[in-house]
Design a protein around this motif. Structure first.
Motif, PDB file in Angstrom:
ATOM      1  N   ILE A   1       0.832  -1.205   0.000  1.00 29.55           N
ATOM      2  CA  ILE A   1       0.000   0.000   0.000  1.00 29.55           C
ATOM      3  C   ILE A   1       0.867   1.256   0.000  1.00 29.55           C
ATOM      4  O   ILE A   1       0.588   2.224  -0.723  1.00 29.55           O
ATOM      5  N   VAL A   2       1.932   1.231   0.805  1.00 25.62           N
ATOM      6  CA  VAL A   2       2.846   2.381   0.845  1.00 25.62           C
ATOM      7  C   VAL A   2       3.473   2.607  -0.525  1.00 25.62           C
ATOM      8  O   VAL A   2       3.590   3.748  -0.999  1.00 25.62           O
ATOM      9  N   ASP A   3       3.861   1.521  -1.202  1.00 22.40           N
ATOM     10  CA  ASP A   3       4.497   1.654  -2.509  1.00 22.40           C
ATOM     11  C   ASP A   3       3.517   2.109  -3.579  1.00 22.40           C
ATOM     12  O   ASP A   3       3.889   2.843  -4.500  1.00 22.40           O
ATOM     13  N   VAL A   4       2.272   1.671  -3.476  1.00 24.73           N
ATOM     14  CA  VAL A   4       1.237   2.144  -4.411  1.00 24.73           C
ATOM     15  C   VAL A   4       1.110   3.660  -4.295  1.00 24.73           C
ATOM     16  O   VAL A   4       1.083   4.379  -5.311  1.00 24.73           O
ATOM     17  N   PHE A   5       1.057   4.151  -3.066  1.00 30.15           N
ATOM     18  CA  PHE A   5       0.955   5.597  -2.856  1.00 30.15           C
ATOM     19  C   PHE A   5       2.187   6.319  -3.391  1.00 30.15           C
ATOM     20  O   PHE A   5       2.073   7.388  -4.009  1.00 30.15           O
ATOM     21  N   THR A   6       3.362   5.727  -3.187  1.00 34.45           N
ATOM     22  CA  THR A   6       4.601   6.327  -3.695  1.00 34.45           C
ATOM     23  C   THR A   6       4.565   6.450  -5.210  1.00 34.45           C
ATOM     24  O   THR A   6       5.048   7.445  -5.781  1.00 34.45           O
ATOM     25  N   ASN A   7       3.977   5.465  -5.871  1.00 31.78           N
ATOM     26  CA  ASN A   7       3.920   5.467  -7.332  1.00 31.78           C
ATOM     27  C   ASN A   7       2.895   6.441  -7.893  1.00 31.78           C
ATOM     28  O   ASN A   7       2.961   6.763  -9.085  1.00 31.78           O
ATOM     29  N   VAL A   8       1.961   6.895  -7.064  1.00 27.25           N
ATOM     30  CA  VAL A   8       0.947   7.822  -7.568  1.00 27.25           C
ATOM     31  C   VAL A   8       1.061   9.220  -6.942  1.00 27.25           C
ATOM     32  O   VAL A   8       0.277  10.110  -7.282  1.00 27.25           O
ATOM     33  N   LYS A   9       2.043   9.420  -6.044  1.00 31.54           N
ATOM     34  CA  LYS A   9       2.096  10.717  -5.360  1.00 31.54           C
ATOM     35  C   LYS A   9       2.482  11.860  -6.309  1.00 31.54           C
ATOM     36  O   LYS A   9       2.129  13.016  -6.053  1.00 31.54           O
ATOM     37  N   PHE A  10       3.188  11.551  -7.392  1.00 37.27           N
ATOM     38  CA  PHE A  10       3.440  12.572  -8.411  1.00 37.27           C
ATOM     39  C   PHE A  10       2.124  13.122  -8.936  1.00 37.27           C
ATOM     40  O   PHE A  10       1.933  14.341  -9.054  1.00 37.27           O
ATOM     41  N   PHE A  11       1.185  12.227  -9.205  1.00 41.24           N
ATOM     42  CA  PHE A  11      -0.118  12.632  -9.731  1.00 41.24           C
ATOM     43  C   PHE A  11      -0.976  13.253  -8.633  1.00 41.24           C
ATOM     44  O   PHE A  11      -1.853  14.074  -8.915  1.00 41.24           O
ATOM     45  N   GLY A  12      -0.721  12.879  -7.376  1.00 43.76           N
ATOM     46  CA  GLY A  12      -1.391  13.528  -6.260  1.00 43.76           C
ATOM     47  C   GLY A  12      -1.000  14.990  -6.145  1.00 43.76           C
ATOM     48  O   GLY A  12      -1.839  15.855  -5.864  1.00 43.76           O
TER      49      GLY A  12
END
Length: 442
Positions: free
Chosen positions: A91-102
């Motif tokens: 879950i942490v890595d999923v967020f890391t992969n989308v935080k640019f778009f966040g």
């Protein structure tokens, strides 16, 4: 009351900009700032979910969102099938992969509530202050070595004259690279790129801010990093081509600029990917990612399992499966998470890589088409956003750029420009109230 809200909005805008610029410098002293880009990404993602649940979405933004969700879905499917990593770290890595778009989402949010002209006045003043601070510190470092060098040496008043001469020698022969109070020169370079984007947003202010732009270009050069020098030359080219010659950039011209930038940095690319061979983390991770993607075709091993920060911190079983024993140990994490594209290819597979590339290409196309679709003729949307994308793509060859805090500020600016161009029709923004808040009234 409305006037007060506008002032609060603009103060928040200024605070966000300064926090993006100095995040890395502040996080060295204050741990809270390590999570600033995660916090802004979370706010941006939550706002997008809320806003798009009740409002129509631009087709361009919708398509990018669908491709991104598909990329995440494919990675999670791999996690379900192979179970190579604990779900907490997945879950942490999923967020890391989308935080640019966040962080792009945060740009959407700010652009939705603050008019461009109001935003730019505040952003310009804030950027000028930040540039003056950074350039003043650069002068002190160049002449008096006031900030730690690569050997950790600090300013010494007694032997100032000797040090002054010696530091000039170091800068001249690139043995000392400008980092100031940042942990690494790459964070300083990213902050300067963000400043250049802000100075470029409005056409009429590019000429007005030439002195500040010059300061930023000088600082990029003094970082001594190949990608920083390459992007400085790209900016100068775009300054002449877009500002002086009054022309726009299309996909063909963008590829040409990319080839030139690649040629400038080819020596570094060749050194890390080919010359060093198994001694280079980038080379090892890239070759192994291709092997993993082939073995698990069309999927990958899932989030948090290969080349990512979570895979390194919580040693992934995938490294053992592929016998990565040449320096690839938990103690030498450079061989576990050093570069961007092996993360996408290894964890998402060829199919995940395809959707991620589609997302990036669509963002580039949005940037390219801004000048054509933009009713706000005084906005340099194409120039500013393409410049930021160029830097991210060049940097991604040597570090996990899109998953790193260095991309947050650039993503925020790209989000601003995409929203002002595609999020809400400009016809609505010209009916804003005098205080600068956008209204939804037709």
């Amino acid at each position: 009351m409305i006037e007060r809200k506008v002032k609060i909005n603009l103060i928040l805008v200024s605070a966000i900009i300064l926090s993006y610029i100095f995040q890395n410098a502040l996080e060295i002293r204050y741990n809270f700032f390590k999570y600033f880009d995660e916090l802004t990404a979370l706010v941006g993602l939550c706002w997008c979910i809320y806003y798009f649940s009740f409002n129509k979405i631009s087709k361009k933004i919708l398509f990018v969102g669908i491709c991104l969700i598909t990329f995440v879905f494919l990675g999670v499917i791999s996690n379900i099938i192979f179970e190579y990593q604990n779900w907490k770290w997945v879950i942490v890595d999923v967020f890391t992969n989308v935080k640019f778009f966040g962080n792009m989402g945060l740009g959407f949010m700010v652009a939705n509530y603050v008019r461009f002209d109001k935003f730019y006045i505040t952003a310009e003043k804030t950027a000028k202050i930040a540039t003056l601070i950074l350039f003043s510190c650069t002068i002190l470092d160049v002449f008096f070595n006031c900030f730690p060098s690569q050997t950790g040496e600090r300013f010494n008043l007694i032997n100032m004259v000797y040090k002054t001469v010696y530091i000039q020698y170091q800068y001249l022969y690139k043995t000392k690279k400008l980092t100031l109070f940042y942990f690494h020169g790459t964070y300083l370079a990213a902050a300067i790129v963000f400043l250049l984007m802000l100075f470029t947003l409005k056409k009429e202010f590019v000429k007005k801010n030439r002195l500040y732009i010059f300061m930023c270009i000088v600082m990029l050069g003094l970082t001594g990093r190949s990608k920083a020098i390459a992007i400085a030359l790209v900016y100068l080219f775009m300054y002449v081509y877009c500002n002086k010659m009054k022309k726009t950039i299309n996909m063909k011209k963008m590829f040409s600029i990319g080839i030139i930038a690649g040629a400038i940095g080819w020596s570094k690319i060749k050194y890390f990917y080919f010359t060093l061979g198994d001694s280079s983390a980038r080379s090892v991770l890239s070759r192994m990612a291709l092997r993993i993607a082939s073995d698990y075709f069309p999927l990958g091993t899932g989030f948090g399992t290969y080349a990512s920060d979570q895979a390194a911190k919580h040693y992934s079983i995938v490294y053992n499966i592929y016998g990565m024993n040449v320096g690839e140990t938990a103690a030498n994490s450079a061989f576990l998470n050093d570069v961007m594209w092996p993360i996408v290819l290894g964890q998402g597979g060829f199919l995940g890589m395809l959707f991620y590339i589609i997302v990036i290409v669509e963002l580039v196309i949005c940037c390219l088409e801004m000048q054509k679709d933009n009713n706000q003729k005084y906005i340099n949307g194409q120039w500013a956003t393409l410049f930021g994308m160029f830097y991210l793509l060049i940097s991604s060859l040597g570090e996990p750029t899109f998953n790193n805090s260095i991309s947050a500020a650039i993503a925020f600016t790209i989000g601003l420009m995409i929203w002002w161009n595609y999020g809400k029709p400009y016809e609505k923004t010209v009916r804003c109230n005098a205080q600068g808040l956008i209204t939804d009234e037709e």
